[in-house]
Write an enzyme that holds these catalytic residues in place. Structure first.
Site, mmCIF file in Angstrom:
data_model
loop_
_atom_site.group_PDB
_atom_site.id
_atom_site.type_symbol
_atom_site.label_atom_id
_atom_site.label_comp_id
_atom_site.label_asym_id
_atom_site.label_seq_id
_atom_site.Cartn_x
_atom_site.Cartn_y
_atom_site.Cartn_z
ATOM 1 N N ASP A 44 -4.381 -7.396 5.190
ATOM 2 C CA ASP A 44 -4.631 -8.683 5.579
ATOM 3 C C ASP A 44 -5.800 -9.792 5.431
ATOM 4 O OD1 ASP A 44 -2.011 -8.690 5.221
ATOM 5 O OD2 ASP A 44 -1.883 -8.493 7.723
ATOM 6 N N HIS A 84 -1.156 -12.143 -0.319
ATOM 7 C CA HIS A 84 -2.906 -12.120 -0.063
ATOM 8 C C HIS A 84 -3.476 -12.290 -0.167
ATOM 9 C CE1 HIS A 84 -1.092 -8.688 2.694
ATOM 10 N NE2 HIS A 84 0.350 -8.585 1.768
ATOM 11 N N GLY A 109 -0.281 -2.353 -1.248
ATOM 12 C CA GLY A 109 -0.414 -1.969 -0.004
ATOM 13 C C GLY A 109 0.191 -0.923 1.361
ATOM 14 N N SER A 110 1.674 -0.626 0.866
ATOM 15 C CA SER A 110 1.941 0.186 1.385
ATOM 16 C C SER A 110 1.441 1.424 1.362
ATOM 17 C CB SER A 110 3.103 0.283 1.759
ATOM 18 O OG SER A 110 3.663 -1.112 2.079
ATOM 19 N N ASN A 144 2.410 9.911 -7.041
ATOM 20 C CA ASN A 144 1.869 9.514 -8.198
ATOM 21 C C ASN A 144 2.556 8.016 -7.539
ATOM 22 O OD1 ASN A 144 1.922 7.600 -10.280
ATOM 23 N ND2 ASN A 144 4.013 8.615 -11.331
#
Ligand SMILES: Cc1ncc(COP(=O)(O)O)c(C=O)c1O
Length: 442
Positions: A197, A227, A89-90, A295
């Protein structure tokens, strides 16, 4: 032994054994009083293991058939035209933000020292890409008990340098997308929805219910285990804008210009007959770079797990809503002592957790009591991100960010709020224990 079997038969045999293995070694005993109640956990069955082993037997490893399938099915589910699978997610937030810095966007590209409106009550990697790039996050306060941006501050935060708004839907509760989107449209700003979230939350927009993450320009998801669905590590970036999608894919895949999938050469049929930048005519298009990229791809094994999880997602969402409602109804009688969460207007949240704000500096005492009773608790991530060591240097130099007004509610969340889980594996016995333990201490 599998030696006298065809590859297909051998694979089927192994996958049958995986099913048996799942039943024998993975199926958990039912919850008993005294067991730990975690705030989240992976929910899976033999299908996730089967897909994972199937993909590892193929040993393609990088993005392949499961990735293509996941990207297509996830986009269909959420109602976005384009989806790119990434490794977290980051990374999804990084990619979403960096895509908007592409020179291909001309005047609308976010540049260094341009401003991005956001909040400090949340997860650090919603903001990290803004700072890492050299743009300026502009922090405004949130409201309690919605825990989302206070939209009355948007105009105050705006300057000629503002280029975007980047916000998460806090713990599944959609922020006021209508107001934020109108603000963005009126000033020609980008909107990134950090949907990490809030997968499955809906918002009533322009006469229809739409999934959060698909109303702004770009949405992001996380598939880290707590999650709404998981593939271990993983994330996604989605958009309805074909031009942004092209930039997202380019930046995800090393910055390259070419759109060949992994392992495919000459997808467009023009590998050696075009001229780019200052390169000689016919320079191999596979090695032409239109961006300074990364990448950020995930593996096909992650995508394989994701394909199985996606089938379960509607049930996961439903169960999260039911668990939230159970906690809400059973804690309503205590709402004179604790502040219960409030759903944003025009929204149907797919909750990540149940957020409570305490009075009289009792948060730590309540949290300690819950943890002593083996109930896992969580803070609203950073609380106030500006109070963290990562901000010290920026504070000393008093540059690199701006704050609008005082972050009174953000500070209060840091001091007085915590949350407990509503993940689909929770049973009524677990939820009842949580309710009783909270009531004990307030
Ligand atoms: C709002 C938000 N954004 C981004 C992330 C980062 O996701 P990941 O852990 O997959 O990097 C998280 C993590 O939980 C999050 O809560």
């Amino acid at each position: 032994m599998v030696t006298d079997l065809t590859e297909k038969q051998a694979r089927e045999k192994i996958l049958d054994q995986v099913s048996e293995y799942y039943i024998k070694y993975h199926v958990k005993d039912e919850y008993k009083d005294g067991d730990r109640i975690s705030y989240a956990a992976r929910i899976y069955d033999s299908q996730e293991l089967i897909n994972l082993v199937d993909s590892s037997l193929e040993f393609w490893l990088t993005s392949g058939r499961y990735t293509n399938r996941f990207e297509k099915e996830f986009a269909e589910f959420i109602g976005a035209k384009y989806c790119a699978l990434v490794n977290s997610g980051s990374s999804a937030n990084l990619l979403a933000f960096m895509a908007l810095t592409s020179p291909l966007l001309g005047e609308r590209a976010i540049g260094k020292d341009d401003e991005v409106i956001t909040v400090a009550a949340g997860f650090p990697t919603t903001i990290a890409p803004i700072i890492q790039y050299g743009a300026i996050p502009v922090f405004v306060d949130v409201t309690i008990p919605q825990y989302n941006i206070d939209i009355t501050l948007l105009e105050k935060a705006y300057t000629k340098r503002t280029k975007a708004v980047m916000l998460a839907h806090t713990l599944g509760n959609p922020f006021n997308i209508k107001a934020v989107n109108e603000f963005c449209h009126s000033h020609n700003l980008w909107l990134i929805e950090d949907n990490c979230d809030s997968l499955g939350s809906k918002y009533y927009y322009n006469g229809e219910w739409r999934y959060t993450g698909t109303i702004g320009d770009i949405g992001t998801s996380s598939f880290y285990p707590p999650h709404h669905m998981t593939m271990g590590e993983g994330g996604a970036v989605y958009t309805n804008n074909s031009f942004l999608s092209k930039i997202i894919r380019s930046m995800r895949d090393w910055g390259r210009d070419c759109e060949c999938p992994s392992g495919v050469d000459d997808f467009c049929g023009h590998r050696f007959d075009r001229q780019y930048g200052g390169l000689p005519l016919g320079y191999d298009h596979k090695y032409v770079y239109s961006h300074f990229g990364y990448n950020l791809k995930a593996t096909d094994m992650q995508a394989a797990i994701g394909c199985a999880q996606l089938k379960k997602l509607p049930d996961f969402i439903q169960k999260r809503k039911e668990n939230f409602t159970f906690l809400y109804k059973n804690l309503l009688g205590a709402s004179n002592k604790i502040i219960l969460p409030e759903t944003e207007k025009a929204s149907d949240p797919s909750w990540f957790g149940f957020l409570i704000t305490c009075s009289d500096a009792r948060r730590n005492q309540i949290v300690e009591h819950l943890e002593n009773n083996r109930i896992q608790t969580r803070m609203l991530f950073a609380g106030n991100l500006l109070m963290h060591p990562c901000f010290e240097n920026m504070k000393r130099n008093a540059k690199g960010y701006r704050v609008i007004g005082d972050l009174v509610n953000t500070d209060r969340i840091m001091r007085d709020s915590f949350w407990v889980g509503v993940y689909p594996g929770m049973t009524e016995a677990m939820l009842t224990k949580m309710v009783n333990c909270i009531k004990d201490q307030i």
